[in-house]
Design an enzyme around this catalytic site. Structure first.
Site, PDB file in Angstrom:
ATOM      1  N   HIS A 237       0.373   9.784   2.405  1.00  0.00           N
ATOM      2  CA  HIS A 237       2.341   9.860   1.539  1.00  0.00           C
ATOM      3  C   HIS A 237       3.337   8.992   1.962  1.00  0.00           C
ATOM      4  CE1 HIS A 237       0.832  14.495   1.606  1.00  0.00           C
ATOM      5  NE2 HIS A 237      -0.009  13.683   0.986  1.00  0.00           N
ATOM      6  N   HIS A 364      -4.397  10.630  -9.141  1.00  0.00           N
ATOM      7  CA  HIS A 364      -4.113   9.861  -8.544  1.00  0.00           C
ATOM      8  C   HIS A 364      -4.344   8.572  -9.434  1.00  0.00           C
ATOM      9  CE1 HIS A 364      -2.139  12.023  -5.351  1.00  0.00           C
ATOM     10  NE2 HIS A 364      -2.463  13.517  -5.478  1.00  0.00           N
TER      11      HIS A 364
END
Length: 385
Positions: A237, A364
């Site tokens: 993150h 992703h």
């Protein structure tokens, strides 16, 4: 090297005849027994929207398939509005709604039938139910009827909310300049709060908060490998926020410190390690590894952040680091059987499922492959348009 066309072939196997997209297993087939999940359907719809912008044959039909699932299928709550988390979970979560907003934005951008309508509805729900203008952040989760708001506040949903609102701003009609400015301003406000927490926590961002946004650094210490709310800081993150800060910077008039946010988060995330190759899932507040599992998405976001920061700063050192991580991903994660990457590995490189089963979706990895060399703009779809 991982091939985008082959990855999209893998992703297309998630198409469910009854509507939507399913969660894929290690064999590249939909895992039986799982409910229809909003985050999976929305993320796959977004991926196929990106493919449509590239002109991939058959992508238009897949985007439309996802849009229909989100507008006409069982995930949409016609009685109360918004989207259930899944067909067996009636809660209304910001995380899932952020991806519906992202899917609607990309579908609208690529001109998919029903995309504009999905974007408008998802944006209205996000603004009315999740965006807290006083805090400059999104709240986390409601019950089905929007009558009870959970006390938990989380940074993960806000991160994806920033991504989605940037995409929505790009997807709005040119004539709606006020709407574009409002959404980009919201993304900036959230990112500025992340900047403040970054300074406070030496760039190891807290993920969990009280209703008034007081950090909860001990949250889930007894469940450190939780897939959505793990204990400690999450290097993946940090990379995502570094990248998003540069996207925010490209479409707003941000403070100069946003450059520091990106650089410092990238530096801190890059330092996470335990002697094994790759980047661990979570670390403690002193930087020591808590959960050493290697997640494919973490490495994808590291590579993507390297690409974006190289473009933003004109610093080829970031691209060189990204190239090293990309090569590591090809050695450790790439699955020649499916054309995707294994989702989770042990620190020493064996396929694992301690947190995640299978190879759920292509979000992703597809974005990582597409960001290399793209101009830094508000959203990936805008760069492809």
């Amino acid at each position: 090297m991982t091939d985008l066309d082959r990855l999209l072939d893998f992703a297309a196997r998630s198409r469910l005849p009854g509507g939507g997209f399913g969660y894929l297993g290690d064999d590249g087939r939909v895992l039986p027994g799982r409910p229809l999940e909003t985050w999976i359907v929305a993320r796959m719809t977004h991926v196929f929207g990106l493919a449509a912008l590239l002109g991939r044959p058959g992508a238009d039909e897949l985007v439309r398939h996802g849009v229909v699932a989100l507008t006409e299928g069982p995930l949409r709550d016609r009685e109360h509005g918004g989207w259930r988390a899944s067909t067996d979970d009636d809660t209304k979560a910001a995380y899932a709604h952020a991806f519906v907003l992202l899917a609607g934005s990309t579908a609208a951008t690529c001109g998919a039938e029903g995309g504009d309508e999905l974007l408008r509805e998802a944006l209205a729900v996000w603004q009315r139910r999740f965006w807290d203008d006083g805090a400059g952040m999104a709240v986390e989760q409601w019950d089905r009827s929007w009558s009870r708001l959970d006390d938990y506040r989380g940074l993960n949903a806000n991160m994806h909310g920033v991504e989605a609102t940037l995409a929505a701003a790009d997807a709005l009609p040119v004539a709606d300049q006020d709407g574009k400015r409002r959404l980009r301003g919201q993304a900036l406000r959230t990112t500025e709060r992340v900047l403040a927490w970054g300074r406070e926590f030496d760039w190891l961002l807290p993920e969990h908060f009280t209703p008034d946004w007081t950090p909860l650094p001990e949250y889930n210490r007894d469940r450190p490998a939780d897939p959505f709310r793990p204990y400690g800081a999450t290097p993946g993150h940090l990379f995502e926020w570094a990248r998003l800060a540069m996207h925010v910077r490209s479409v707003t008039s941000p403070p100069a410190e946003l450059r520091d946010l990106a650089r410092n988060l990238f530096r801190q995330a890059s330092a996470a390690g335990d002697g094994f190759p790759g980047i661990p899932y979570t670390v403690d507040w002193d930087g020591s590894v808590v959960v050493g599992a290697r997640m494919h998405w973490v490495l994808c976001e590291a590579v993507a952040a390297g690409y974006v920061l190289a473009e933003a700063f004109g610093d080829e050192g970031y691209r060189e680091q990204a190239a090293d991580w990309r090569a590591l991903g090809e050695r450790m994660f790439a699955d020649p059987t499916t054309g995707s990457w294994h989702h989770e590995l042990t620190p020493s490189g064996e396929v694992a499922s301690g947190t995640w089963a299978g190879q759920p979706d292509a979000y992703h990895l597809a974005q990582m492959l597409l960001l290399d060399g793209r101009p830094v703009r508000g959203s990936l779809a805008a760069a492809l348009r």
